[in-house]
Design an enzyme around this catalytic site. Structure first.
Site, PDB file in Angstrom:
ATOM      1  N   GLU A 120      32.674  37.241  32.076  1.00 34.80           N
ATOM      2  CA  GLU A 120      32.290  36.835  33.011  1.00 34.80           C
ATOM      3  C   GLU A 120      33.396  35.062  32.731  1.00 34.80           C
ATOM      4  O   GLU A 120      34.353  34.435  33.355  1.00 34.80           O
ATOM      5  CB  GLU A 120      32.058  36.851  34.348  1.00 34.80           C
ATOM      6  CG  GLU A 120      32.159  38.451  35.305  1.00 34.80           C
ATOM      7  CD  GLU A 120      31.043  38.095  36.480  1.00 34.80           C
ATOM      8  OE1 GLU A 120      32.196  38.086  36.967  1.00 34.80           O
ATOM      9  OE2 GLU A 120      30.071  38.166  36.663  1.00 34.80           O
ATOM     10  N   GLU A 140      27.485  44.965  35.635  1.00 37.71           N
ATOM     11  CA  GLU A 140      27.190  45.182  36.866  1.00 37.71           C
ATOM     12  C   GLU A 140      26.739  46.106  37.453  1.00 37.71           C
ATOM     13  O   GLU A 140      26.194  46.680  37.997  1.00 37.71           O
ATOM     14  CB  GLU A 140      27.904  43.832  37.581  1.00 37.71           C
ATOM     15  CG  GLU A 140      27.568  42.492  37.112  1.00 37.71           C
ATOM     16  CD  GLU A 140      27.842  41.982  35.383  1.00 37.71           C
ATOM     17  OE1 GLU A 140      28.368  41.069  35.612  1.00 37.71           O
ATOM     18  OE2 GLU A 140      28.634  42.982  35.395  1.00 37.71           O
TER      19      GLU A 140
END
Length: 266
Positions: A120, A140
């Site tokens: 990210e 995730e």
């Protein structure tokens, strides 16, 4: 700036090198690391002598994302930095380049794990170099979590949507070769040489006119949010003033005189 216990800082010429420095945890994000990162971005923007930033990790890893053990325990290392987070609740997002875009070019030098929050944060950098054994991915969903660091918005804008959705929805790991093939990173180099390759890119950037470099970067990101017509108009607004600078005159003069230009940010 001196950094923190989990974020080291050094200068090499006109490049500021920020190193995620928690190798025992594969540089998993911690509060001291986030505070150090934020301070690093601010310092780079404030110092006109800094023309580029290289972001890398210590110990053969880039960043393994958030410290899930700490997350489960609702605590993180570096309690002494809690006041910084209270004063600016957005600090962690700025540190991870979700809510902050440095005006100087940011080059990522990736070795080893660059997953979850690491991938990210990578999306907030401008140029990306990876060692051939580096791994990427947004894990995730495998843990019932959401990649809230910006990936559902940024990733489909940076790589083809089908690849973005596969990465987001499967949570699988990607090799450096795969990451390069889909455009997540720009170059793959032999293991252990990513930092050197990134510094070589930074040195080339540093040799260019700083006002021009910063205006070009700003124009690229500004235009991404616009129609082509609006982007072209905005490009002229940013670009024409660069031609009126002393640096532009120096660049032309140095070319005519067959010498290296000396840019003065003027």
């Amino acid at each position: 700036m001196s950094g923190t216990e989990h974020l080291s800082v050094r200068r090499e010429g006109a490049t500021l090198i920020l190193t995620l420095d928690r190798p025992e945890a594969k540089n998993a994000l911690s509060l001291p690391m986030l505070v150090g990162l934020y301070d690093g971005w601010v310092a780079a923007d404030a110092d006109d002598a800094v023309r580029s930033v290289v972001l890398t990790g210590a110990g053969g890893a880039f960043c393994a994302g958030m410290d899930l053990k700490a997350l489960a325990g609702k605590s993180m290392d570096g309690e002494q930095y809690r006041d910084r987070l209270k004063a600016d609740p957005d600090l962690h997002w700025k540190a991870m380049l979700r809510h902050h875009r440095p005006r100087k070019p940011v080059i990522a030098a990736v070795e080893g794990a660059c997953v979850a929050g690491g991938t990210e944060m990578l999306q907030g950098t401008d140029i990306r170099v990876a060692g051939e054994s580096a791994t990427f991915g947004l894990f995730e969903v495998r843990r019932g979590l959401f990649p809230i660091g910006g990936s559902t918005v940024r990733l489909p804008r940076q790589i083809p949507r089908t690849h973005a959705l596969e990465m987001l929805l499967t949570g699988r790991a990607y090799s450096a070769a795969e990451a390069a093939a889909i455009g997540l990173v720009g170059r793959v180099v032999p293991d252990g040489t990513a930092l050197g390759a990134a510094l070589a890119v930074a040195e080339r950037i540093n040799a260019c006119g700083p006002l021009a470099v910063e205006a070009v970067k700003a124009s690229v990101y500004e235009a991404l949010e616009m129609s082509e017509a609006d982007g072209l108009a905005a490009e002229l607004t940013r670009g024409w003033p660069v031609f009126d600078t002393a640096d532009a005159e120096e660049g032309a003069r140095a070319f005519a005189e067959k010498r290296v230009p000396v840019f003065r940010r003027a």
